[in-house]
Scaffold this motif. Sequence first.
Motif, PDB file in Angstrom:
ATOM      1  N   LEU A   1      23.829  -9.418  12.474  1.00 40.69           N
ATOM      2  CA  LEU A   1      23.226  -8.157  12.017  1.00 40.69           C
ATOM      3  C   LEU A   1      22.443  -7.485  13.148  1.00 40.69           C
ATOM      4  CD1 LEU A   1      21.995  -9.212   8.459  1.00 40.69           C
ATOM      5  CD2 LEU A   1      23.997  -7.812   9.037  1.00 40.69           C
ATOM      6  N   ARG A   2      21.698  -8.278  13.905  1.00 40.74           N
ATOM      7  CA  ARG A   2      20.925  -7.727  15.019  1.00 40.74           C
ATOM      8  C   ARG A   2      21.835  -7.133  16.080  1.00 40.74           C
ATOM      9  NH1 ARG A   2      19.475  -9.579  20.361  1.00 40.74           N
ATOM     10  NH2 ARG A   2      20.775 -11.371  19.927  1.00 40.74           N
ATOM     11  N   ILE A   3      22.864  -7.875  16.455  1.00 39.92           N
ATOM     12  CA  ILE A   3      23.791  -7.382  17.478  1.00 39.92           C
ATOM     13  C   ILE A   3      24.477  -6.112  16.979  1.00 39.92           C
ATOM     14  CG2 ILE A   3      25.875  -7.910  18.814  1.00 39.92           C
ATOM     15  CD1 ILE A   3      24.964 -10.935  18.541  1.00 39.92           C
ATOM     16  N   SER A   4      24.830  -6.087  15.699  1.00 40.42           N
ATOM     17  CA  SER A   4      25.458  -4.897  15.112  1.00 40.42           C
ATOM     18  C   SER A   4      24.525  -3.695  15.178  1.00 40.42           C
ATOM     19  CB  SER A   4      25.852  -5.165  13.657  1.00 40.42           C
ATOM     20  OG  SER A   4      26.774  -6.211  13.560  1.00 40.42           O
ATOM     21  N   MET A   5      23.262  -3.911  14.820  1.00 36.81           N
ATOM     22  CA  MET A   5      22.295  -2.805  14.847  1.00 36.81           C
ATOM     23  C   MET A   5      22.059  -2.312  16.273  1.00 36.81           C
ATOM     24  SD  MET A   5      21.592  -2.047  11.794  1.00 36.81           S
ATOM     25  CE  MET A   5      23.105  -2.669  11.100  1.00 36.81           C
ATOM     26  N   VAL A   6      21.978  -3.233  17.223  1.00 34.55           N
ATOM     27  CA  VAL A   6      21.787  -2.826  18.624  1.00 34.55           C
ATOM     28  C   VAL A   6      23.023  -2.095  19.125  1.00 34.55           C
ATOM     29  CG1 VAL A   6      21.443  -3.673  20.994  1.00 34.55           C
ATOM     30  CG2 VAL A   6      20.109  -4.645  19.120  1.00 34.55           C
ATOM     31  N   LEU A   7      24.213  -2.566  18.748  1.00 35.81           N
ATOM     32  CA  LEU A   7      25.450  -1.893  19.137  1.00 35.81           C
ATOM     33  C   LEU A   7      25.482  -0.466  18.599  1.00 35.81           C
ATOM     34  CD1 LEU A   7      28.282  -2.002  20.407  1.00 35.81           C
ATOM     35  CD2 LEU A   7      29.121  -2.910  18.213  1.00 35.81           C
ATOM     36  N   LEU A   8      25.173  -0.308  17.315  1.00 42.75           N
ATOM     37  CA  LEU A   8      25.168   1.033  16.725  1.00 42.75           C
ATOM     38  C   LEU A   8      24.068   1.900  17.323  1.00 42.75           C
ATOM     39  CD1 LEU A   8      25.881   0.139  12.992  1.00 42.75           C
ATOM     40  CD2 LEU A   8      27.474   1.111  14.676  1.00 42.75           C
TER      41      LEU A   8
ATOM     42  N   LEU B   1      30.006 -14.751  17.394  1.00 38.40           N
ATOM     43  CA  LEU B   1      29.014 -13.682  17.249  1.00 38.40           C
ATOM     44  C   LEU B   1      29.638 -12.315  17.526  1.00 38.40           C
ATOM     45  CD1 LEU B   1      25.933 -15.369  18.964  1.00 38.40           C
ATOM     46  CD2 LEU B   1      26.122 -14.766  16.543  1.00 38.40           C
ATOM     47  N   LEU B   2      30.429 -12.220  18.589  1.00 39.97           N
ATOM     48  CA  LEU B   2      31.057 -10.943  18.930  1.00 39.97           C
ATOM     49  C   LEU B   2      32.059 -10.510  17.864  1.00 39.97           C
ATOM     50  CD1 LEU B   2      31.609 -11.476  22.766  1.00 39.97           C
ATOM     51  CD2 LEU B   2      29.966  -9.919  21.687  1.00 39.97           C
ATOM     52  N   ASN B   3      32.894 -11.439  17.412  1.00 41.36           N
ATOM     53  CA  ASN B   3      33.884 -11.090  16.389  1.00 41.36           C
ATOM     54  C   ASN B   3      33.230 -10.849  15.032  1.00 41.36           C
ATOM     55  OD1 ASN B   3      36.624 -11.067  17.606  1.00 41.36           O
ATOM     56  ND2 ASN B   3      35.946 -13.060  18.329  1.00 41.36           N
ATOM     57  N   GLY B   4      32.146 -11.559  14.736  1.00 41.74           N
ATOM     58  CA  GLY B   4      31.393 -11.288  13.511  1.00 41.74           C
ATOM     59  C   GLY B   4      30.790  -9.894  13.536  1.00 41.74           C
ATOM     60  N   THR B   5      30.275  -9.507  14.699  1.00 41.01           N
ATOM     61  CA  THR B   5      29.723  -8.156  14.863  1.00 41.01           C
ATOM     62  C   THR B   5      30.820  -7.111  14.727  1.00 41.01           C
ATOM     63  OG1 THR B   5      27.975  -8.984  16.309  1.00 41.01           O
ATOM     64  CG2 THR B   5      28.508  -6.634  16.473  1.00 41.01           C
ATOM     65  N   LYS B   6      31.959  -7.372  15.352  1.00 34.19           N
ATOM     66  CA  LYS B   6      33.092  -6.443  15.269  1.00 34.19           C
ATOM     67  C   LYS B   6      33.502  -6.229  13.815  1.00 34.19           C
ATOM     68  CE  LYS B   6      37.715  -5.720  17.095  1.00 34.19           C
ATOM     69  NZ  LYS B   6      38.799  -6.254  17.914  1.00 34.19           N
ATOM     70  N   ALA B   7      33.592  -7.315  13.051  1.00 34.42           N
ATOM     71  CA  ALA B   7      33.973  -7.216  11.640  1.00 34.42           C
ATOM     72  C   ALA B   7      32.908  -6.487  10.827  1.00 34.42           C
ATOM     73  CB  ALA B   7      34.210  -8.616  11.069  1.00 34.42           C
ATOM     74  N   PHE B   8      31.633  -6.767  11.122  1.00 30.99           N
ATOM     75  CA  PHE B   8      30.554  -6.141  10.361  1.00 30.99           C
ATOM     76  C   PHE B   8      30.509  -4.634  10.579  1.00 30.99           C
ATOM     77  CE2 PHE B   8      26.128  -4.818   9.674  1.00 30.99           C
ATOM     78  CZ  PHE B   8      25.972  -5.231   8.360  1.00 30.99           C
TER      79      PHE B   8
END
Length: 187
Positions: A137-144, A60-67
């Motif tokens: 996608l959710r983790i990416s949006m929260v990160l951004l 999940l973390l690496n998928g978010t990093k790539a996204f």
Amino acid sequence: MNFKAFVNKRILIYLVKFIGAFCFFYFGTVAIIGLSAPVGYYSAFVDNYLNFIPFFRSTLLNGTKAFVYLFGYESYIPVNTQIRLVGGGGVNLVYTCLGYGVTSFWLAFVFANQGSFIKKLLWMLGGSLLIWIINVLRISMVLLANGKKWNIPFNIDNHTLFNIAAYIAIFSMIYFFDRSSKAKATT
């Protein structure tokens, strides 16, 4: 009147299979989390051979990093439970963020239904992958959002947003799963 007259065996069997499978997947994951923690009832065997949580969290973390990289944002993983934007905020990915509840629901649904082993396996894997993508996608949006100081729409908690998106996806997959079963039955 006979009790069997009130209970449709097929529905009862389905419910037993669904609830049993959900409990196996959900509480099995909870048990692995509990037994692999170095406190309480720690089990070295569970931690060394059954603990899939660190690997899953890493995907999940690496998928978010790539996204987020696809959109021009640099991020890094300082510890195995966290992702941060370079020069910005971050997300701490705790156990409740992993999505094992909604995944357990999906797996139990497919397991309890009719179909060949291959069909069920493909639907389980495909649905789990879709839930994983939604979570990335959710983790990416929260990160951004954290890094750029964005407001989350309607002040909705990100877990709630994930659950809404995941269950919309699950109910859509249920629809297509049932359609595929009915189409096969008519041919």
